[in-house]
Design a protein around this motif. Structure first.
Motif, PDB file in Angstrom:
ATOM      1  N   LEU A 130       0.798  -1.225   0.000  1.00 42.61           N
ATOM      2  CA  LEU A 130       0.000   0.000   0.000  1.00 42.61           C
ATOM      3  C   LEU A 130       0.831   1.275   0.000  1.00 42.61           C
ATOM      4  O   LEU A 130       0.268   2.372  -0.072  1.00 42.61           O
ATOM      5  N   GLY A 131       2.158   1.153   0.058  1.00 44.73           N
ATOM      6  CA  GLY A 131       2.991   2.347   0.008  1.00 44.73           C
ATOM      7  C   GLY A 131       2.647   3.300   1.132  1.00 44.73           C
ATOM      8  O   GLY A 131       2.681   2.942   2.301  1.00 44.73           O
ATOM      9  N   GLY A 132       2.308   4.540   0.769  1.00 41.51           N
ATOM     10  CA  GLY A 132       1.937   5.545   1.762  1.00 41.51           C
ATOM     11  C   GLY A 132       0.476   5.922   1.678  1.00 41.51           C
ATOM     12  O   GLY A 132       0.140   7.104   1.738  1.00 41.51           O
ATOM     13  N   SER A 133      -0.396   4.941   1.551  1.00 39.63           N
ATOM     14  CA  SER A 133      -1.832   5.245   1.514  1.00 39.63           C
ATOM     15  C   SER A 133      -2.268   5.941   2.792  1.00 39.63           C
ATOM     16  O   SER A 133      -1.867   5.554   3.889  1.00 39.63           O
ATOM     17  N   ALA A 134      -3.107   6.952   2.628  1.00 42.66           N
ATOM     18  CA  ALA A 134      -3.626   7.661   3.799  1.00 42.66           C
ATOM     19  C   ALA A 134      -5.132   7.856   3.724  1.00 42.66           C
ATOM     20  O   ALA A 134      -5.718   8.380   4.663  1.00 42.66           O
ATOM     21  N   SER A 135      -5.758   7.431   2.640  1.00 39.82           N
ATOM     22  CA  SER A 135      -7.197   7.642   2.474  1.00 39.82           C
ATOM     23  C   SER A 135      -7.921   6.298   2.506  1.00 39.82           C
ATOM     24  O   SER A 135      -7.342   5.252   2.186  1.00 39.82           O
ATOM     25  N   PRO A 136      -9.207   6.307   2.893  1.00 39.55           N
ATOM     26  CA  PRO A 136      -9.979   5.065   2.897  1.00 39.55           C
ATOM     27  C   PRO A 136     -10.022   4.432   1.501  1.00 39.55           C
ATOM     28  O   PRO A 136      -9.971   5.132   0.490  1.00 39.55           O
ATOM     29  N   ILE A 137     -10.122   3.120   1.464  1.00 39.91           N
ATOM     30  CA  ILE A 137     -10.156   2.390   0.194  1.00 39.91           C
ATOM     31  C   ILE A 137     -11.559   2.484  -0.396  1.00 39.91           C
ATOM     32  O   ILE A 137     -12.548   2.119   0.257  1.00 39.91           O
ATOM     33  N   THR A 138     -11.657   2.979  -1.620  1.00 42.72           N
ATOM     34  CA  THR A 138     -12.945   3.085  -2.292  1.00 42.72           C
ATOM     35  C   THR A 138     -13.364   1.727  -2.844  1.00 42.72           C
ATOM     36  O   THR A 138     -12.554   0.791  -2.931  1.00 42.72           O
ATOM     37  N   LEU A 139     -14.620   1.623  -3.242  1.00 44.46           N
ATOM     38  CA  LEU A 139     -15.117   0.373  -3.812  1.00 44.46           C
ATOM     39  C   LEU A 139     -14.338   0.009  -5.077  1.00 44.46           C
ATOM     40  O   LEU A 139     -13.960  -1.151  -5.279  1.00 44.46           O
ATOM     41  N   GLU A 140     -14.096   1.005  -5.925  1.00 40.11           N
ATOM     42  CA  GLU A 140     -13.364   0.733  -7.161  1.00 40.11           C
ATOM     43  C   GLU A 140     -11.945   0.261  -6.862  1.00 40.11           C
ATOM     44  O   GLU A 140     -11.442  -0.678  -7.487  1.00 40.11           O
ATOM     45  N   GLN A 141     -11.298   0.892  -5.892  1.00 37.40           N
ATOM     46  CA  GLN A 141      -9.952   0.473  -5.514  1.00 37.40           C
ATOM     47  C   GLN A 141      -9.964  -0.938  -4.938  1.00 37.40           C
ATOM     48  O   GLN A 141      -9.086  -1.748  -5.234  1.00 37.40           O
TER      49      GLN A 141
END
Length: 255
Positions: A146-157
């Motif tokens: 996930l690297g530096g993810s900081a946002s919630p995971i969307t349905l598309e993601q």
């Protein structure tokens, strides 16, 4: 970064179906006997399967990474999640690896992998820009970094990411990566088999220039989840060793 140091194929972040072939070499057997995973500090890992070594997120030694050794290791392929210095320092890498930093679908010597765009902050990317999540299959193991993810995971993601066998996830917080609670929520969404925490405070940190928290803050939230602690920085994962239900594997950095 110098332009010649990077191979960036703008493959339309989330919905690209175009496969960029990075090499004409003979493909390797993608269903070999597993994958070796070595933690080099922070969010940096060396993944080895068959005859391909993949380095993810080499860093510059400063701040939270000040006392780690520079990850100057030989690799065939280098993936970076952003051009920030804690996950995109490629100027001192040995050899001449293929370098990829943009979202898209790729094929490198038979290794198929995908970069998926997420936000690198909680403000729609307006502060730290975009982050690239790396999804790849090595040795028959589906991995998601996930690297530096900081946002919630969307349905598309979520659809693009799938259910990973091994999930590398930041847990230490700061303005540009998941904190412990956000990491827990992402794990509930993705339902991985094996979780490897990344981006947390260790004794490598410069005490005055590091704002991330220790891994134990994350582990304390994961009630009911089996936690493995290793004295090594490496492990080998194959299909037979994967748990049925989510487990957490904490690796040790050898200072």
């Amino acid at each position: 970064m110098k332009r010649r140091q990077l191979i960036g194929y703008a493959g339309a972040g989330l919905v690209t179906a175009v496969v960029t072939n990075l090499s004409s070499h003979v493909p390797v057997n993608a269903q070999s006997s597993g994958v070796s995973i070595q933690w080099l500090g922070h969010t940096c890992f060396l993944l080895t399967a068959g005859n391909i070594k993949t380095l993810i997120n080499p860093f510059r030694t400063l701040g939270c990474t000040a006392k780690y050794r520079p990850p100057k290791v030989a690799a065939d392929l280098v993936l970076i999640s952003s051009q920030l210095l804690d996950e995109g320092a490629v100027d001192q890498l040995p050899g001449n690896p293929k370098l990829v930093y943009q979202a898209g679908v790729y094929d490198f010597r038979g290794l198929k992998f995908q970069g998926i765009t997420t936000d690198h902050d909680r403000n729609g990317g307006r502060r730290f820009g975009k982050n690239v999540v790396w999804k790849l299959t090595k040795g028959g193991i589906n991995m998601l970094h996930l690297g530096g993810s900081a946002s919630p995971i969307t349905l598309e993601q979520k659809i693009l990411m799938g259910r990973p066998d091994v999930l590398f996830i930041p847990v230490g917080g700061s303005a540009k990566a998941y904190n412990a609670q956000e990491a827990k929520q992402a794990i509930e969404v993705l339902n991985p088999k094996l979780v490897i925490p990344t981006h947390y405070r260790t004794q490598a940190a410069d005490a005055n220039q590091c704002d991330i928290t220790p891994v134990d803050d994350f582990l304390a939230l994961m009630q009911g989840v089996n936690i493995r602690r290793s004295n090594n920085d490496s492990l080998v994962v194959n299909a037979k060793s994967l748990p049925e239900n989510t487990e957490i594997q904490v690796l040790s950095y050898k200072f």
